[in-house]
Scaffold this active site. Sequence first.
Site, mmCIF file in Angstrom:
data_model
loop_
_atom_site.group_PDB
_atom_site.id
_atom_site.type_symbol
_atom_site.label_atom_id
_atom_site.label_comp_id
_atom_site.label_asym_id
_atom_site.label_seq_id
_atom_site.Cartn_x
_atom_site.Cartn_y
_atom_site.Cartn_z
ATOM 1 N N SER A 103 0.356 -1.693 0.164
ATOM 2 C CA SER A 103 0.129 -0.001 0.225
ATOM 3 C C SER A 103 1.237 0.764 0.652
ATOM 4 O O SER A 103 0.210 2.339 -0.341
ATOM 5 C CB SER A 103 -0.738 -0.190 1.423
ATOM 6 O OG SER A 103 -1.763 -0.686 0.744
ATOM 7 N N GLY A 148 -4.560 -1.910 -0.789
ATOM 8 C CA GLY A 148 -3.560 -1.412 -1.895
ATOM 9 C C GLY A 148 -3.346 -0.011 -1.773
ATOM 10 O O GLY A 148 -3.993 0.614 -1.231
ATOM 11 N N GLY A 167 -2.533 3.787 -3.853
ATOM 12 C CA GLY A 167 -3.167 4.755 -5.056
ATOM 13 C C GLY A 167 -4.498 4.810 -4.564
ATOM 14 O O GLY A 167 -5.020 4.879 -3.462
ATOM 15 N N CYS A 216 -9.540 -2.248 3.132
ATOM 16 C CA CYS A 216 -8.959 -0.632 2.928
ATOM 17 C C CYS A 216 -9.274 0.002 1.355
ATOM 18 O O CYS A 216 -9.992 0.197 1.206
ATOM 19 C CB CYS A 216 -6.786 -1.106 3.217
ATOM 20 S SG CYS A 216 -6.114 0.203 3.272
ATOM 21 N N LEU A 217 -8.823 -0.934 0.159
ATOM 22 C CA LEU A 217 -8.326 -0.137 -0.587
ATOM 23 C C LEU A 217 -9.786 -1.050 -1.530
ATOM 24 O O LEU A 217 -10.368 -0.661 -2.526
ATOM 25 C CB LEU A 217 -7.030 -1.090 -1.999
ATOM 26 C CG LEU A 217 -8.223 -0.377 -3.443
ATOM 27 C CD1 LEU A 217 -8.015 1.777 -3.581
ATOM 28 C CD2 LEU A 217 -6.585 -0.901 -3.967
ATOM 29 N N GLN A 233 -13.401 0.270 -0.829
ATOM 30 C CA GLN A 233 -13.417 2.012 -1.336
ATOM 31 C C GLN A 233 -13.784 1.160 -2.287
ATOM 32 O O GLN A 233 -14.401 1.811 -2.740
ATOM 33 C CB GLN A 233 -11.732 2.519 -1.244
ATOM 34 C CG GLN A 233 -11.480 3.172 -0.090
ATOM 35 C CD GLN A 233 -10.537 3.837 -0.087
ATOM 36 O OE1 GLN A 233 -9.542 3.793 -1.168
ATOM 37 N NE2 GLN A 233 -9.310 3.628 1.850
ATOM 38 N N ASN A 259 -3.882 2.050 6.812
ATOM 39 C CA ASN A 259 -2.683 3.025 6.209
ATOM 40 C C ASN A 259 -3.681 3.073 5.130
ATOM 41 O O ASN A 259 -3.767 2.525 3.880
ATOM 42 C CB ASN A 259 -1.706 1.854 5.886
ATOM 43 C CG ASN A 259 -1.100 2.103 4.751
ATOM 44 O OD1 ASN A 259 -0.733 3.353 4.165
ATOM 45 N ND2 ASN A 259 0.039 1.072 3.888
ATOM 46 N N GLY A 274 -5.184 6.671 2.184
ATOM 47 C CA GLY A 274 -4.805 8.267 2.658
ATOM 48 C C GLY A 274 -6.312 8.549 1.900
ATOM 49 O O GLY A 274 -6.399 9.704 1.415
ATOM 50 N N TYR A 275 -7.234 8.066 1.656
ATOM 51 C CA TYR A 275 -8.806 7.712 0.753
ATOM 52 C C TYR A 275 -9.571 7.673 2.116
ATOM 53 O O TYR A 275 -9.565 6.850 2.509
ATOM 54 C CB TYR A 275 -8.780 7.242 -0.409
ATOM 55 C CG TYR A 275 -8.050 8.178 -1.617
ATOM 56 C CD1 TYR A 275 -8.310 9.240 -2.490
ATOM 57 C CD2 TYR A 275 -6.139 7.582 -1.471
ATOM 58 C CE1 TYR A 275 -6.882 9.844 -2.686
ATOM 59 C CE2 TYR A 275 -5.603 8.518 -2.271
ATOM 60 C CZ TYR A 275 -6.161 9.733 -3.107
ATOM 61 O OH TYR A 275 -5.290 10.343 -4.394
ATOM 62 N N HIS A 316 -7.183 -2.783 8.837
ATOM 63 C CA HIS A 316 -6.461 -3.991 8.529
ATOM 64 C C HIS A 316 -6.373 -5.179 9.740
ATOM 65 O O HIS A 316 -6.175 -4.768 10.258
ATOM 66 C CB HIS A 316 -5.224 -3.409 8.495
ATOM 67 C CG HIS A 316 -4.522 -2.770 6.734
ATOM 68 N ND1 HIS A 316 -3.987 -4.065 5.969
ATOM 69 C CD2 HIS A 316 -5.174 -1.267 7.164
ATOM 70 C CE1 HIS A 316 -4.801 -2.846 4.564
ATOM 71 N NE2 HIS A 316 -4.003 -1.387 4.990
ATOM 72 N N GLU A 354 -6.188 -8.026 9.421
ATOM 73 C CA GLU A 354 -4.899 -9.255 9.514
ATOM 74 C C GLU A 354 -4.162 -8.296 10.556
ATOM 75 O O GLU A 354 -3.198 -8.952 10.799
ATOM 76 C CB GLU A 354 -4.742 -8.933 8.227
ATOM 77 C CG GLU A 354 -3.359 -8.070 7.183
ATOM 78 C CD GLU A 354 -4.758 -7.119 7.117
ATOM 79 O OE1 GLU A 354 -4.015 -5.990 6.489
ATOM 80 O OE2 GLU A 354 -5.542 -7.181 6.879
#
Length: 359
Positions: free
Chosen positions: A45, A219, A221, A247-248, A251, A289, A291-292, A332, A334
């Site tokens: 990530s 992940g 970006g 996480c990603l 989103q 972790n 940023g979005y 997270h 995990e």
Amino acid sequence: MKAFLILEDGTVFTGTSIGSTREVISEIVFNTSMTGYLEVLTDPSYAGQAVVMTYPLIGNYGICYEDMESGRPWPDGYIVRELSRMPSNFRSEDTIQNFLKKFNIPGIAGVDTRALTKILREKGTMNGMITTNENYSLDEIIPKLKAYTTGKVVEKVTCKEKYVIPGEGPKVALLDLGAKRNIARSLNERGCEVTVYPADTPAQEIIASKPDGIMLSNGPGDPKECTGVIREIKKLYDTEIPIFAICLGHQLMALATGADTHKMKYGHRGGNHPVKDLATGRVYISSQNHGYVVDMDTLDPKVATPAFVNVNDGTNEGLAYTGKNIFTVQFHPEASPGPRDSGVLFDRFMKMMEVKKNA
């Protein structure tokens, strides 16, 4: 050797070069974890970013390759207050300095990371350059910093081909968007046979394998860059297969079902973020972790409802999908290295698969 960290607002920090001496431009983000620097370095990530560790002493327990969360480190650069060059740990196999050099990761030590973090908190995440060139020109560098974007980094970090981790229990399809190893391990330890798929795998291929459940991984970006993946995730949503996303993945599921995401001022990165489970009232200390974040004003309650909320700033930390066997979290569960408070969510996913199979 001297090294310099130059931020896009013109701020310059001077320190000592560690790791590789190559010059790099990246997005500068900070992580508040007190331990787990190897897991941070090997978390996919962080692709497209340079990481500031707010804890002042890094490297004191060395490098243990068994603890890596992927096959290599992913940050573009590494920024620390003090680097321990003589680790003390019976499991240590290497120093962090050698590790950074081995993988050509440039870094800088001796930086006032407290002052740097305060700048990033006040002004928001910024791009920056790590360089050993003492004759740098701010007039030349700052336009380059302002122009930098992380771009499509998921395709850089995902696995190149499908592979299977054997197990005797439920069959889980894990879509690797930049997955940490402990996601597959957490499922496998519960008996699951885990098939890991590259991020660009067509939904139909996953559906045709008849999995008992689907996991969407973390992940790097901007989630909106993953346009092709979002289309395929919508097809997975349209099935009745139980889905758990982290996480990603969380989103992307939101984007696939009509919600929006936006960039946070400086994100959540560390192992000490409290999140509240809205169903039980329980608060977990979580590893994060990102940023979005999913924009709750754009969420259709007929599609999904909030399941977790961040206790610090009230941002969304998870969704439960209405009429679907789908739940997603921004944090997270995990962990690796920790905290492990929310590992129970994997058990919730196991129960969801079992109920669906027996229905």
